[in-house]
Write a protein that holds these residues in place. Structure first.
Motif, mmCIF file in Angstrom:
data_model
loop_
_atom_site.group_PDB
_atom_site.id
_atom_site.type_symbol
_atom_site.label_atom_id
_atom_site.label_comp_id
_atom_site.label_asym_id
_atom_site.label_seq_id
_atom_site.Cartn_x
_atom_site.Cartn_y
_atom_site.Cartn_z
ATOM 1 N N UNK A 484 18.717 -5.639 23.456
ATOM 2 C CA UNK A 484 17.380 -6.035 23.000
ATOM 3 C C UNK A 484 16.351 -6.016 24.120
ATOM 4 N N UNK A 485 16.810 -6.136 25.362
ATOM 5 C CA UNK A 485 15.875 -6.213 26.488
ATOM 6 C C UNK A 485 14.993 -4.982 26.600
ATOM 7 N N UNK A 486 15.474 -3.862 26.080
ATOM 8 C CA UNK A 486 14.703 -2.611 26.165
ATOM 9 C C UNK A 486 13.725 -2.454 24.997
ATOM 10 N N UNK A 487 13.621 -3.466 24.126
ATOM 11 C CA UNK A 487 12.777 -3.382 22.930
ATOM 12 C C UNK A 487 13.070 -2.118 22.122
ATOM 13 N N UNK A 488 14.311 -1.921 21.725
ATOM 14 C CA UNK A 488 14.670 -0.678 21.033
ATOM 15 C C UNK A 488 14.212 -0.677 19.586
ATOM 16 N N UNK A 489 14.192 0.503 19.003
ATOM 17 C CA UNK A 489 13.965 0.639 17.570
ATOM 18 C C UNK A 489 15.274 0.907 16.846
ATOM 19 N N UNK A 490 16.280 1.391 17.581
ATOM 20 C CA UNK A 490 17.604 1.684 17.021
ATOM 21 C C UNK A 490 18.653 1.093 17.958
ATOM 22 N N UNK A 491 19.656 0.423 17.372
ATOM 23 C CA UNK A 491 20.812 -0.031 18.148
ATOM 24 C C UNK A 491 22.060 0.586 17.532
#
Length: 594
Positions: A484-491
């Protein structure tokens, strides 16, 4: 003179007799006053969450706590041996001779430098005082018995040359070498896919029928217990919560904890009751994604409006090796993922699931095909490069420089232990993506990491702790926080709950669903556990030998599978009803005999 009918006959001594067992590690009581009995030829499962004391009990039966500093109390009798009073020599004869243990992780139990057959032969020589030739022949015999094809040749292979299921079979073969009266199996199927798991459980059942050995099965998987034993003992905090016939305990549990444990078990035959989805913004195909390639112009939506596409892969292929040794792990896979949805990817080990997931993240370069991530910046049009991974807003042409650099997609790995540096605090590991994005203010970094720790259900004070200070479920939460630290749109979640007990598994799945609702995340959920995948997924793709053989809405794929392979996978899922489990086992046996 009393009538002969009045004479009481003492019950036959059981194979295992445990009375008031306690095990203490310092100030921690891991097992607290446990009493149970296992008759010869019978099967008993110890079931419970991580930390319930199951594996501690299994180790105590073989005296494995001796010399570790643990304090063991109570009485333990195994195959006529008083484990508490036995000498070290008597315990050595017990282990492997009269009682044998199969551990959860075969890689850590097998020596990587020696051939499988040599390791089995050495065990047999120690206990049977046999010659090298006889021991070698015995190793080949037991490998053949557990279903290793071409056993004589494969006995010369080393552990890394075996698949996970074959390594587990090899451990069982090693345990069988001296024909023990008792087999203790500690989580023997945890990391295996459903078809291999079914094969291992069927093998254990057949071996019991043929040899008459007793089985003590340690598992957190209630379905595995239903498939394998006649009695189940539910453990919690080191003591027995409930004990009885498996059909009675699982069919009509008397204790609330057992009911909670069963309630946390994902069901493959129940439609998704999971998390409600976020309100997905609609994007006009004539607007931002107009003209984009690789599926970013999703078609067929009424009125020309479709959910926002955040990831699209086209024609992905990945080969390893060259020439005659070349192996294609993923072969011509295309898929599209929308904001706020979960795509489940299932299949057996070796089907290409993990390789596909790593290409979606950018950790592996495709041999052919491309992956695109939709961002706030529109694509620059037509350019497509075989083997390239293109990132929206950051389109570069040096594919070697691009692998793994896109923050829009992140990965949660299967094993949080190996994915976290044991020499760094978890806070520093979570902070890595922040620093990679250029953040230099240590105060802001620490504050953001504390926020992320709180968000995944941990404490800000955990920043300065090390991975070994956390449980398996907590370590997986750390892995989610780092993603989450990278502010993703897909995990992309690669087997994120495979090694967790059912309640911890449910907690991690619920956390992912909550984060998905709050942040509008898209999830790619890669797993071999079909029941978990059904409960978390909107759509499911079934992979076999590198290809997607079936794809569609989750309930449709599960309730009305079209491909024979999908049907085979679903038929291998453990059933909580022992009667159904027996019917399925008989059907698999008939099919194997054809």
């Amino acid at each position: 003179m009393s009538d002969i009918g009045d004479i009481e006959t003492a019950p036959a001594r059981g194979l295992v007799e445990v009375s008031d067992l306690t095990v203490d590690f310092g100030d921690l009581r891991a097992v607290d006053g446990l009493t149970f009995r296992l008759a010869r030829g019978a099967a008993l499962a110890l079931v419970g969450e991580s930390g319930s004391g199951k594996s501690t009990v299994a180790s105590a039966l073989l005296g494995l706590h001796r010399g570790t500093g643990a304090r063991v109390g109570g009485a333990i009798d195994v195959a006529g041996v008083d484990v508490q009073r036995a000498s070290d020599e008597e315990l050595r004869r017990l282990r492997g001779g009269q009682a044998a243990m199969v551990f959860q992780d075969p890689l850590s139990s097998l020596d990587p430098y020696y051939a499988i057959g040599d390791q089995i032969a050495e065990v047999y020589r120690v206990h049977a005082r046999a010659s090298r030739r006889a021991a070698r022949a015995r190793a080949v015999e037991v490998l053949d018995r557990v279903g290793i094809p071409d056993a004589a040749r494969r006995s010369r292979s080393r552990p890394h040359e075996f698949s996970g299921g074959m390594r587990q079979r090899a451990l069982i073969a090693m345990a069988l070498a001296c024909e023990p009266d008792l087999l203790i199996a500690d989580e023997p199927t945890t990391a295996l896919d459903v078809t291999v798991q079914a094969q291992i459980l069927d093998l254990l059942h057949t071996l019991r029928e043929e040899t008459g050995m007793g089985l003590l099965l340690v598992t957190h998987d209630v379905g595995v217990a239903a498939e394998s034993v006649e009695e189940v003992l539910v453990m919690r905090h080191g003591h027995a919560e409930e004990h009885g016939p498996v059909a009675a305990v699982l069919g009509a549990p008397a204790r609330s904890y057992t009911r909670e444990l069963l309630g946390a078990v994902p069901r493959v035959d129940v439609p998704r009751v999971g998390v409600p989805q976020v309100d997905v913004p609609q994007v006009d195909v004539r607007g931002e994604v107009s003209g984009a390639k690789a599926g970013l112009d999703a078609e067929g939506a009424p009125g020309g409006a479709v959910p926002e596409v955040v990831l699209a892969a086209s024609g992905l292929r990945r080969a390893f090796g060259r020439g005659k040794r070349a192996f294609t792990a993923v072969d011509d896979v295309s898929l599209t993922i929308h904001r706020g949805e979960t795509l489940g990817i299932v299949g057996e080990s070796g089907s290409g699931k993990t390789t596909l997931g790593r290409m979606l993240v950018g950790l592996l370069e495709p041999t052919a095909g491309d992956v695109r991530y939709a961002g706030d910046v529109r694509y620059a049009g037509d350019a497509q490069y075989a083997g390239d991974v293109q990132y929206a807003g950051d389109v570069r042409h040096d594919r070697h420089a691009r692998v793994g650099v896109n923050p829009a997609v992140q990965m949660v790995f299967q094993d949080p232990v190996s994915s976290l540096n044991p020499r760094r605090t978890v806070g520093e590991s979570i902070a890595d993506p922040l620093r990679a994005r250029g953040e230099r203010d240590e105060g802001r970094i620490r504050g953001r990491v504390r926020e992320l720790l709180h968000r995944v259900g941990l404490e800000g004070a955990h920043y300065d702790r090390y991975p070994h200070e956390f449980s398996g479920g907590q370590r997986q939460r750390v892995g989610i926080a780092r993603a989450l630290a990278a502010d993703p749109r897909v995990i992309v979640c690669d087997e994120p709950v495979s090694a967790l007990d059912v309640t911890t598994q449910a907690q991690v799945v619920a956390l992912l669903g909550e984060l998905q609702r709050e942040l509008g995340l898209a999830l790619v959920f890669v797993a071999h556990d079909l029941a978990v995948v059904r409960q978390v997924s909107d759509r499911v793709a079934v992979m076999r030998r590198g290809r997607i053989v079936e794809e569609g809405p989750a309930d449709e794929v599960y309730d009305n599978p079209q491909d024979p392979y999908t049907k085979q996978l679903l038929a291998a899922v453990p059933a909580l009803d022992p009667r159904i489990a027996a019917q399925r086992r008989a059907a698999r046996r008939e099919l194997a005999a054809v």
